[in-house]
Design a protein around this motif. Sequence first.
Motif, mmCIF file in Angstrom:
data_model
loop_
_atom_site.group_PDB
_atom_site.id
_atom_site.type_symbol
_atom_site.label_atom_id
_atom_site.label_comp_id
_atom_site.label_asym_id
_atom_site.label_seq_id
_atom_site.Cartn_x
_atom_site.Cartn_y
_atom_site.Cartn_z
ATOM 1 N N ASN A 22 -8.080 35.226 -49.584
ATOM 2 C CA ASN A 22 -8.645 35.812 -50.804
ATOM 3 C C ASN A 22 -7.738 36.864 -51.415
ATOM 4 O OD1 ASN A 22 -11.159 35.329 -48.766
ATOM 5 N ND2 ASN A 22 -11.683 34.751 -50.854
ATOM 6 N N ASN A 23 -6.843 37.444 -50.609
ATOM 7 C CA ASN A 23 -5.982 38.526 -51.078
ATOM 8 C C ASN A 23 -4.877 37.960 -51.970
ATOM 9 O OD1 ASN A 23 -4.183 40.694 -51.394
ATOM 10 N ND2 ASN A 23 -4.786 41.562 -49.418
ATOM 11 N N MET A 24 -4.830 38.419 -53.227
ATOM 12 C CA MET A 24 -3.853 37.882 -54.169
ATOM 13 C C MET A 24 -2.434 38.268 -53.791
ATOM 14 S SD MET A 24 -3.754 35.919 -56.738
ATOM 15 C CE MET A 24 -2.228 35.273 -57.407
ATOM 16 N N ASP A 25 -2.245 39.405 -53.143
ATOM 17 C CA ASP A 25 -0.912 39.791 -52.698
ATOM 18 C C ASP A 25 -0.374 38.813 -51.651
ATOM 19 O OD1 ASP A 25 -0.935 41.986 -54.385
ATOM 20 O OD2 ASP A 25 -1.750 43.331 -52.856
ATOM 21 N N GLU A 26 -1.239 38.372 -50.729
ATOM 22 C CA GLU A 26 -0.827 37.388 -49.731
ATOM 23 C C GLU A 26 -0.560 36.030 -50.380
ATOM 24 O OE1 GLU A 26 -0.277 38.017 -46.597
ATOM 25 O OE2 GLU A 26 -0.922 40.108 -46.657
ATOM 26 N N ILE A 27 -1.403 35.663 -51.345
ATOM 27 C CA ILE A 27 -1.214 34.388 -52.035
ATOM 28 C C ILE A 27 0.108 34.377 -52.802
ATOM 29 C CG2 ILE A 27 -2.130 32.909 -53.867
ATOM 30 C CD1 ILE A 27 -4.930 33.804 -53.033
ATOM 31 N N GLU A 28 0.427 35.478 -53.454
ATOM 32 C CA GLU A 28 1.690 35.569 -54.190
ATOM 33 C C GLU A 28 2.883 35.422 -53.256
ATOM 34 O OE1 GLU A 28 4.093 38.717 -57.085
ATOM 35 O OE2 GLU A 28 2.365 39.364 -55.911
ATOM 36 N N ALA A 29 2.817 36.065 -52.089
ATOM 37 C CA ALA A 29 3.931 35.994 -51.141
ATOM 38 C C ALA A 29 4.140 34.574 -50.630
ATOM 39 C CB ALA A 29 3.677 36.948 -49.972
ATOM 40 N N VAL A 30 3.042 33.854 -50.352
ATOM 41 C CA VAL A 30 3.162 32.493 -49.825
ATOM 42 C C VAL A 30 3.710 31.545 -50.881
ATOM 43 C CG1 VAL A 30 1.841 30.530 -48.965
ATOM 44 C CG2 VAL A 30 1.376 32.814 -48.097
ATOM 45 N N ILE A 31 3.221 31.645 -52.132
ATOM 46 C CA ILE A 31 3.715 30.770 -53.198
ATOM 47 C C ILE A 31 5.188 31.045 -53.480
ATOM 48 C CG2 ILE A 31 3.485 30.189 -55.640
ATOM 49 C CD1 ILE A 31 0.519 30.616 -55.421
ATOM 50 N N THR A 64 -13.102 34.183 -56.228
ATOM 51 C CA THR A 64 -13.089 34.749 -54.888
ATOM 52 C C THR A 64 -11.835 35.566 -54.605
ATOM 53 O OG1 THR A 64 -12.064 32.745 -53.987
ATOM 54 C CG2 THR A 64 -14.463 32.816 -54.052
ATOM 55 N N VAL A 65 -10.853 35.534 -55.504
ATOM 56 C CA VAL A 65 -9.585 36.233 -55.289
ATOM 57 C C VAL A 65 -9.728 37.688 -55.713
ATOM 58 C CG1 VAL A 65 -7.151 36.299 -55.939
ATOM 59 C CG2 VAL A 65 -8.287 34.102 -55.571
ATOM 60 N N TYR A 66 -9.078 38.586 -54.984
ATOM 61 C CA TYR A 66 -9.171 40.007 -55.312
ATOM 62 C C TYR A 66 -7.834 40.699 -55.092
ATOM 63 C CZ TYR A 66 -9.120 41.147 -50.334
ATOM 64 O OH TYR A 66 -8.742 41.279 -49.024
ATOM 65 N N PHE A 67 -7.653 41.829 -55.786
ATOM 66 C CA PHE A 67 -6.529 42.734 -55.595
ATOM 67 C C PHE A 67 -7.029 43.965 -54.847
ATOM 68 C CE2 PHE A 67 -4.499 40.319 -58.947
ATOM 69 C CZ PHE A 67 -3.163 40.378 -58.608
ATOM 70 N N PRO A 68 -6.395 44.364 -53.739
ATOM 71 C CA PRO A 68 -6.849 45.564 -53.028
ATOM 72 C C PRO A 68 -6.711 46.828 -53.876
ATOM 73 C CG PRO A 68 -5.368 44.233 -51.663
ATOM 74 C CD PRO A 68 -5.285 43.693 -53.039
ATOM 75 N N GLN A 69 -5.794 46.839 -54.861
ATOM 76 C CA GLN A 69 -5.587 48.024 -55.673
ATOM 77 C C GLN A 69 -6.712 48.280 -56.668
ATOM 78 O OE1 GLN A 69 -3.534 45.470 -55.409
ATOM 79 N NE2 GLN A 69 -1.609 46.168 -54.465
ATOM 80 N N ARG A 112 -9.065 38.769 -64.379
ATOM 81 C CA ARG A 112 -7.990 38.877 -65.367
ATOM 82 C C ARG A 112 -6.654 39.152 -64.694
ATOM 83 N NH1 ARG A 112 -9.721 42.942 -67.980
ATOM 84 N NH2 ARG A 112 -10.740 41.936 -69.743
ATOM 85 N N GLU A 113 -6.614 40.096 -63.754
ATOM 86 C CA GLU A 113 -5.357 40.429 -63.081
ATOM 87 C C GLU A 113 -4.861 39.261 -62.232
ATOM 88 O OE1 GLU A 113 -3.564 43.089 -63.625
ATOM 89 O OE2 GLU A 113 -5.068 43.763 -65.070
ATOM 90 N N ALA A 114 -5.774 38.554 -61.572
ATOM 91 C CA ALA A 114 -5.362 37.412 -60.754
ATOM 92 C C ALA A 114 -4.792 36.295 -61.620
ATOM 93 C CB ALA A 114 -6.554 36.906 -59.936
ATOM 94 N N THR A 115 -5.381 36.072 -62.784
ATOM 95 C CA THR A 115 -4.877 35.025 -63.670
ATOM 96 C C THR A 115 -3.508 35.385 -64.234
ATOM 97 O OG1 THR A 115 -7.162 34.499 -64.269
ATOM 98 C CG2 THR A 115 -5.429 33.609 -65.677
ATOM 99 N N VAL A 116 -3.320 36.642 -64.596
ATOM 100 C CA VAL A 116 -2.008 37.082 -65.081
ATOM 101 C C VAL A 116 -0.952 36.901 -63.996
ATOM 102 C CG1 VAL A 116 -0.682 39.084 -65.844
ATOM 103 C CG2 VAL A 116 -2.956 38.668 -66.788
ATOM 104 N N LYS A 117 -1.306 37.217 -62.752
ATOM 105 C CA LYS A 117 -0.366 37.036 -61.639
ATOM 106 C C LYS A 117 -0.041 35.553 -61.437
ATOM 107 C CE LYS A 117 0.689 39.905 -59.119
ATOM 108 N NZ LYS A 117 1.840 40.839 -59.077
#
Length: 310
Positions: A145-154, A169-174, A186-191
């Motif tokens: 669910n963590n978008m930071d982890e998803i970004e690193a894997v992609i 279901t995706v979230y940013f810890p910040q 919105r932030e997850a889609t921009v990422k």
Amino acid sequence: MKEKKRFICQQCGAVLPKWMGKCPECNSWNSIVEEMIVSPAGSTHRTYKQPVSLNDIVYSEEERILTSIGELDRVLGGGIVPGSLILVGGDPGIGKSTLMLQICGNLSKNRKVLYISGEESEKQIKLRADRLGIKNGTMYIMAENNMDEIEAVISEIKPDIAIIDSIQTVYFPQISSGPGSVSQIREATVKCLRLAKETGSAIFIVGHVTKEGSLAGPKLLEHMVDCVLYFEGERYYSYRLLRAVKNRFGSTNEIGIFEMRDKGLAEVDSPSKYLLSGKPNGTPGSAVVCILEGTRPLLVEVQALVSKSG
């Protein structure tokens, strides 16, 4: 780190300077919530990407990725465009996850595919894949669910196709707000949009539409993505319609017709046969008319009821 406070409508995404009982944009009541945004302090040194001449950009239609699902390729305008961001919306239980998993099964035979689920575990996805008869090729499964982890894997794997199920279901810890809020989506889609353009991976994001409006639906994200697909149909009937309401790389007039079976979604080769299956023979007031949906002609029944008046 700087903390910012703002008030956001959970229905339409409007940003307001203070709390109100009624949103002035969409007129919904009790939908405005307070959110704290934590952002790092700005840096004095910035680097800019150099522009590229239009004549130096080479592109061909052969670069599109075919999914081996003819109805989906028709709606997409001839296949998936690499580096595009595609939003798939629909009611819960309509078959979005099934369609996404079937796309992964077809493309994993000769391409690298990454399926990220925020709702199911790896074992649950494996169980559903076995039911659909999907054999693992170059397909990676990740429950995160963590978008930071998803970004690193992609960024590390750089798959040809990446699917995020679902964006709610995706979230940013910040960000202090919970998953499913307007700020998080919105932030997850921009990422995801930035990842698609930088890595060249085509990213599908799945969005649920709820009647209560507690989770932000795809309407908020339509202006960000390249293509918006809606999966429609009754949950208790087997037929589904897939239509594009926005497509930067193709027509929005095409529709795809599927039938939900025990082995997943199957393409309907002859929609006219299904539409005319219940037509009575020799009954007055019933006529067959041909309509055009994109490039596909469809035969449908038109009924007229006439009664005598005094």
